[in-house]
Design a protein around this motif. Structure first.
Motif, PDB file in Angstrom:
ATOM      1  N   ASP B 208       0.827  -1.202   0.000  1.00 20.65           N
ATOM      2  CA  ASP B 208       0.000   0.000   0.000  1.00 20.65           C
ATOM      3  C   ASP B 208       0.864   1.256   0.000  1.00 20.65           C
ATOM      4  N   ARG B 209       1.945   1.209   0.765  1.00 17.61           N
ATOM      5  CA  ARG B 209       2.854   2.346   0.787  1.00 17.61           C
ATOM      6  C   ARG B 209       3.357   2.622  -0.621  1.00 17.61           C
ATOM      7  N   THR B 210       3.758   1.554  -1.313  1.00 17.75           N
ATOM      8  CA  THR B 210       4.329   1.721  -2.639  1.00 17.75           C
ATOM      9  C   THR B 210       3.305   2.267  -3.627  1.00 17.75           C
ATOM     10  N   ILE B 211       2.078   1.762  -3.530  1.00 18.90           N
ATOM     11  CA  ILE B 211       1.036   2.264  -4.439  1.00 18.90           C
ATOM     12  C   ILE B 211       0.839   3.765  -4.195  1.00 18.90           C
ATOM     13  N   LEU B 212       0.788   4.148  -2.934  1.00 12.65           N
ATOM     14  CA  LEU B 212       0.568   5.566  -2.624  1.00 12.65           C
ATOM     15  C   LEU B 212       1.749   6.425  -3.044  1.00 12.65           C
ATOM     16  N   HIS B 217      -2.760   9.244  -7.340  1.00 12.85           N
ATOM     17  CA  HIS B 217      -4.010   9.708  -7.944  1.00 12.85           C
ATOM     18  C   HIS B 217      -4.964   8.567  -8.237  1.00 12.85           C
ATOM     19  N   ARG B 218      -4.377   7.415  -8.489  1.00  9.56           N
ATOM     20  CA  ARG B 218      -5.161   6.242  -8.786  1.00  9.56           C
ATOM     21  C   ARG B 218      -6.092   5.900  -7.619  1.00  9.56           C
ATOM     22  N   VAL B 219      -5.553   6.016  -6.415  1.00  5.58           N
ATOM     23  CA  VAL B 219      -6.330   5.702  -5.215  1.00  5.58           C
ATOM     24  C   VAL B 219      -7.402   6.775  -5.009  1.00  5.58           C
ATOM     25  N   ILE B 220      -6.997   8.017  -5.249  1.00  5.63           N
ATOM     26  CA  ILE B 220      -7.964   9.109  -5.101  1.00  5.63           C
ATOM     27  C   ILE B 220      -9.101   8.941  -6.109  1.00  5.63           C
ATOM     28  N   PRO B 244       5.979   8.809   5.813  1.00  5.26           N
ATOM     29  CA  PRO B 244       6.010  10.256   5.522  1.00  5.26           C
ATOM     30  C   PRO B 244       5.977  10.577   4.033  1.00  5.26           C
ATOM     31  N   LEU B 245       6.642   9.758   3.225  1.00  9.04           N
ATOM     32  CA  LEU B 245       6.681  10.063   1.795  1.00  9.04           C
ATOM     33  C   LEU B 245       5.302   9.861   1.161  1.00  9.04           C
ATOM     34  N   ALA B 246       4.638   8.772   1.564  1.00  5.73           N
ATOM     35  CA  ALA B 246       3.285   8.526   1.046  1.00  5.73           C
ATOM     36  C   ALA B 246       2.364   9.674   1.455  1.00  5.73           C
ATOM     37  N   ILE B 247       2.522  10.140   2.682  1.00  7.60           N
ATOM     38  CA  ILE B 247       1.677  11.238   3.160  1.00  7.60           C
ATOM     39  C   ILE B 247       1.931  12.499   2.343  1.00  7.60           C
ATOM     40  N   LYS B 248       3.225  12.763   2.115  1.00  6.16           N
ATOM     41  CA  LYS B 248       3.584  13.966   1.356  1.00  6.16           C
ATOM     42  C   LYS B 248       2.987  13.889  -0.060  1.00  6.16           C
ATOM     43  N   ARG B 249       3.146  12.737  -0.700  1.00  8.75           N
ATOM     44  CA  ARG B 249       2.644  12.632  -2.081  1.00  8.75           C
ATOM     45  C   ARG B 249       1.129  12.665  -2.124  1.00  8.75           C
ATOM     46  N   LEU B 250       0.488  12.103  -1.099  1.00  7.55           N
ATOM     47  CA  LEU B 250      -0.977  12.166  -1.057  1.00  7.55           C
ATOM     48  C   LEU B 250      -1.436  13.602  -0.906  1.00  7.55           C
ATOM     49  N   ARG B 251      -0.746  14.323  -0.030  1.00 12.82           N
ATOM     50  CA  ARG B 251      -1.125  15.731   0.170  1.00 12.82           C
ATOM     51  C   ARG B 251      -1.010  16.494  -1.137  1.00 12.82           C
ATOM     52  N   VAL B 326      -6.317   0.320   0.220  1.00 15.98           N
ATOM     53  CA  VAL B 326      -5.656   1.101  -0.826  1.00 15.98           C
ATOM     54  C   VAL B 326      -5.677   0.363  -2.171  1.00 15.98           C
ATOM     55  N   GLU B 327      -5.258  -0.889  -2.125  1.00 18.47           N
ATOM     56  CA  GLU B 327      -5.154  -1.651  -3.373  1.00 18.47           C
ATOM     57  C   GLU B 327      -6.532  -1.894  -3.984  1.00 18.47           C
ATOM     58  N   THR B 328      -7.546  -2.060  -3.135  1.00 17.21           N
ATOM     59  CA  THR B 328      -8.905  -2.245  -3.641  1.00 17.21           C
ATOM     60  C   THR B 328      -9.303  -1.013  -4.454  1.00 17.21           C
TER      61      THR B 328
END
Ligand code: FMN
Ligand code: SF4
Ligand code: SF4
Ligand code: FES
Lengths: 239, 549
Positions: B208-212, B217-220, B244-251, B326-328
């Motif tokens: 999930d971390r890697t996908i994010l 955007h895919r998850v969003i 932290p990186l996943a959070i930053k990219r999600l933001r 996430v993956e779903t």
């Protein structure tokens, strides 16, 4: 027009019973003279389904269900007392006795303790797990009461009564797993809590001698919970 | 943004890309960043500049390329060359390689089964798009599914498509996604919520971390589609603070999507509005359990509560709530774009699509893989994974993390699907896969997972709180060679109790690693107890006669 009250029929331990929609298995069982063991549940407080003593078998369900929170359904076939269930209950009590220092002979509620009574009723004569003998504090900083963590079984009745009935929310749980512990306010001595009203409700809902009145000698403390059903009725809740 | 504007943006991006002759994609997901890929990227940019190739070569930070153990990884387009273990000093050679021949010593054969055997849906853009640019995602067809849904489909048609696809939840239990969506859609509530579970607490799992990190955007997009289907107005992504990186990219992704009106009020100019906020988890495994997660978002102590009522009826603040992994969600855009039937063609009868696994342990190639359901364990371990290193012998593969079990050699030809894995005493889980060889002691492995569950137990219910403690004690006795057969009996009885009486999935599955190793490797338990020896030489058992007096 009045909303219809739906009636469900089901069997509990082979006995045919009827119940109002929304009632729990535990309530219906008790109405019919079947006493399913409980520790975390207390009428008048929100049920949390945490102690797992009230688990029952329901035909067709793929797992055991906690009677204190499971609502009745039409045609349910409930078994409350199979050998398997009794064994599980015994073992859960064994786990509790091994977890902390329950020395009944020197306890203020000896003879009036729900844990002790249940163990006697279910025939727990010995504990197969090694005792942990944790080193736990006694907080006697409150003027009138004290909490002895050695006797706490983490049922959270004190937390709920203080939050839901008294509205003070002095108690909460800190830590997780085997390290969980009940705390007053932000983990400070109970006596220093500004919000504690000293109403004593937690003292009386506590199933063991963990919270007790000061000045009581061994076996002298009896818990009085009559206020709970009374308060619930007065507040318009269902008994 | 209107439909036309989206198409214009796609055209513009594609045109811009065509202006470049080559594209050097450097992985900037956590795995490669750990081995300095950011410096590699800088060095390559430098080298490109030095040679004056800025107009012909574009250097991009991209998501995970899969072979995380051999990072930093680089993917060169259009040639399709994969480089591994690149260091900043290699930069000039790699840029030179664009003109002459590729740098032989760094090339990772792209026809190796590790890459060849994978089927990418969720990770299709991973390694080719810049996760911090929404335009990159849009250029490869991103947000087209959302556009289609909002402009051409009714909510029930969306649910029908998802149901048809046969997609099942990737968070562990494999609950049919379409069914869950329709339950939430039917539930009464003047407000509804969509929650993305990105708590990912299984030790060793990082799908999930890697996908994010690679394609947020895919998850969003998946979440917005879900919100439209079930009628929700507000969404939350619950991510653990350790990412932290996943959070930053999600933001970044949320901000960009809002700017383009792909998120927020009146999306695509329709009447549909949906907002997403992040919630950061404080690092408790149990907060991945849906009811604990809900409590945590509500600002309460993250402990599970008995179900029913399920979150679909009674979730966040008592409102109907859809919770998916996430993956779903990441599968949804592809399902909408290509149709449910397309998705249902991949995989087995009851398990459709692909699954991402974090392949780890005693295999040659460790990293992140996406494989079609129904692939055999043997193919994963010996083809994709490249077999066991140093000529050692395979012993077992552990799936499902602390809730799963160890699968022995005789089941290597088992197809990977929800039912088969459950039948042999393990579970699909969220995608952890650890390969073990003869140097692993199965009692020790069981003890490791039980220790994890013990320390992650929330403490609410007695069987899990105290039961996992005693399970760990008993296992420790066995691994130290002081246990008796009576201890083993007690352990089995305790496992039965914890499994059948615990409140939530954590406790209910905590005994699985013990039960599955007992089922297939009972002899190892007995060796520790009866012969006072560890067959794999892992456990420090000291014979009585060796103990100094
Ligand atoms: C102890 C425990 C931990 C869990 N952790 C996660 C997790 O980290 N991520 C996740 O998606 N689901 C996790 N789940 C499963 C969720 O409760 C829930 O089933 C899932 O998020 C539903 O999404 P899905 O239908 O898309 O799989 C966990 C369950 C349990 C019992
Ligand atoms: S102090 Fe008493 S009421 Fe409170 S959790 Fe402990 S045993 Fe329960
Ligand atoms: S099973 Fe464990 S984690 Fe789940 S509620 Fe019980 S104590 Fe908490
Ligand atoms: S009384 Fe039902 S779980 Fe405790």
């Amino acid at each position: 027009m009045r909303a219809p009250v739906r009636i469900k029929t089901l069997t509990i331990d082979g006995k045919e019973v009827s119940a109002k929609e929304g009632e729990t298995i535990w309530q219906v069982a008790r109405e019919n003279g079947i006493d399913i063991p409980t520790l975390c549940y207390l009428e008048g407080l929100s049920p949390v389904g945490a102690c797992r003593l009230c688990l029952v078998e329901v035909k067709g369900a793929n797992r055991l269900l906690p009677a204190c929170v499971t609502q009745v359904e039409e045609g349910m076939e409930v078994t409350t007392n199979s050998e398997r269930l009794v064994n599980y209950r015994r073992m859960i009590l064994e786990l509790l006795f091994s977890e902390r220092n329950h020395t009944c002979s020197v306890c203020v509620v000896n003879g009036h303790c729900e844990l002790q009574r249940l163990a006697q009723r279910l025939g727990v004569t010995h504990v197969r797990f090694p005792y942990r003998y944790p080193d736990l504090p006694v907080d006697a900083s409150h003027e009138r009461f004290a909490i002895d963590h050695n006797r706490c079984i983490l049922c959270t009745r004190c937390v709920r009564v203080c939050d839901e009935i008294e509205g003070a929310h002095v108690w909460d749980v800190m830590g997780r797993g085997i390290k969980s512990q009940i705390i007053a306010d932000l983990n400070q001595p109970w006596g220093t809590s500004d919000v504690c009203t000293s109403c004593g409700k937690c003292v009386h809902v506590c199933p063991t001698g963990a919270i007790f009145e000061k000045g009581k000698a061994v076996a002298e403390m009896e818990k009085r919970r009559q206020f709970l059903p009374y308060l619930t009725i007065m507040r318009g809740g269902k008994q | 943004m209107t439909v036309d504007e989206l198409q214009q943006l796609v055209a513009k991006e594609q045109e811009a890309k065509q202006r470049y002759k080559s594209c050097i994609n450097v992985c900037v997901a956590t795995g490669c960043i750990m081995c300095d890929s950011e410096r590699v990227k800088e060095a390559i940019e430098e080298a490109v500049k030095e040679r004056g190739l800025e107009k012909e070569v574009i250097v991009k930070g991209v998501g995970c390329l899969g072979l995380c153990s051999a990072g930093p990884m680089i993917y060169v387009e259009p040639e399709g060359i994969i480089y591994h273990k690149v260091s900043p000093e290699d930069a000039p050679a790699i840029v030179q390689g664009l003109i002459s021949t590729p740098v032989e010593r760094l090339v990772c054969p792209s026809e190796m089964p590790f890459f060849k055997r994978q089927v990418k849906i969720v990770m299709e853009n991973s390694g080719t798009i810049d996760p911090e640019r929404i335009e990159d995602y849009i250029a490869v067809g991103g947000y087209q599914a959302l556009m289609k849904v909002l402009t051409e489909m009714s909510p029930s048609e969306v649910i029908e498509e998802v149901t048809k696809s046969g997609l099942r939840g990737r968070g562990g239990a494999g609950y049919p996604t379409g069914l869950k969506w329709s339950t939430v859609a039917k539930a009464n509530g003047d407000r509804k919520f969509v929650v993305c579970n990105a708590d990912e607490g299984d030790p060793g799992a990082y799908m999930d971390r890697t996908i994010l990190e690679s394609d947020p955007h895919r998850v969003i997009e998946g979440m917005v589609i879900a919100a439209y289907a079930v009628g929700a107005q507000q969404g939350y992504i619950y991510v653990r603070a350790e990412y932290p990186l996943a959070i930053k990219r999600l933001r970044t992704a949320i901000r960009q999507a809002e700017r383009l009106n792909l998120l927020g009020n009146n999306i695509f100019g329709t009447t549909f509005s949906f907002h997403i906020e992040l919630r950061i988890g404080a690092g408790a495994f149990v907060c991945g359990e849906e009811t604990a997660l809900i409590a945590s978002i509500e600002g309460k102590r993250g402990t599970p509560r008995p179900r029913p009522p399920y979150p679909a009826e009674y979730g966040l603040w008592g409102y109907p709530t859809l919770i998916n992994n996430v993956e779903t969600f990441a599968n949804i855009p592809s399902i909408i774009r290509n149709g449910g039937d397309w998705f249902a063609k991949i995989g087995t009868e009851k398990s459709k699509g692909t699954k991402v696994f974090a392949l780890a342990g005693r295999v040659v190639n460790t990293g992140l893989i996406e494989v079609p359901m129904g692939i055999t364990l043997r193919e994963i371990v010996f083809e994709i994974g490249g077999g066991i290193p140093e000529g050692r012998k395979f012993k077992a593969v552990q799936t499902g993390g602390p809730s799963g079990g160890c699968i022995p050699e005789q089941f290597l030809d088992l197809p990977v699907d929800y039912e088969s894995l459950t039948k042999v005493g393990s579970i699909m889980g969220s995608g952890g896969m650890i390969v073990m060889d003869e140097t692993s002691c199965m009692v020790d492995v069981a003890k490791f997972f039980v220790e994890f569950c013990m320390s992650e137990s929330c403490g609410k219910c007695i069987p899990c709180r105290v039961g996992t403690y005693h399970m760990h004690e008993l296992l420790s006795r066995i691994t130290s060679g002081i246990a008796t057969m009576r201890d083993l009996e007690l352990l089995e009885e305790l496992c039965d109790l914890v499994k059948n009486t615990s409140l939530c999935g954590l406790g209910q599955t905590a005994p699985n690693p013990v039960l599955s190793t007992l089922r297939y490797f009972r002899n190892e338990y007995e060796a520790h107890i009866l012969d006072k020896s560890c067959p794999s030489g892992v456990c420090p058992i000291r014979r009585l006669e060796e103990v100094p007096v």
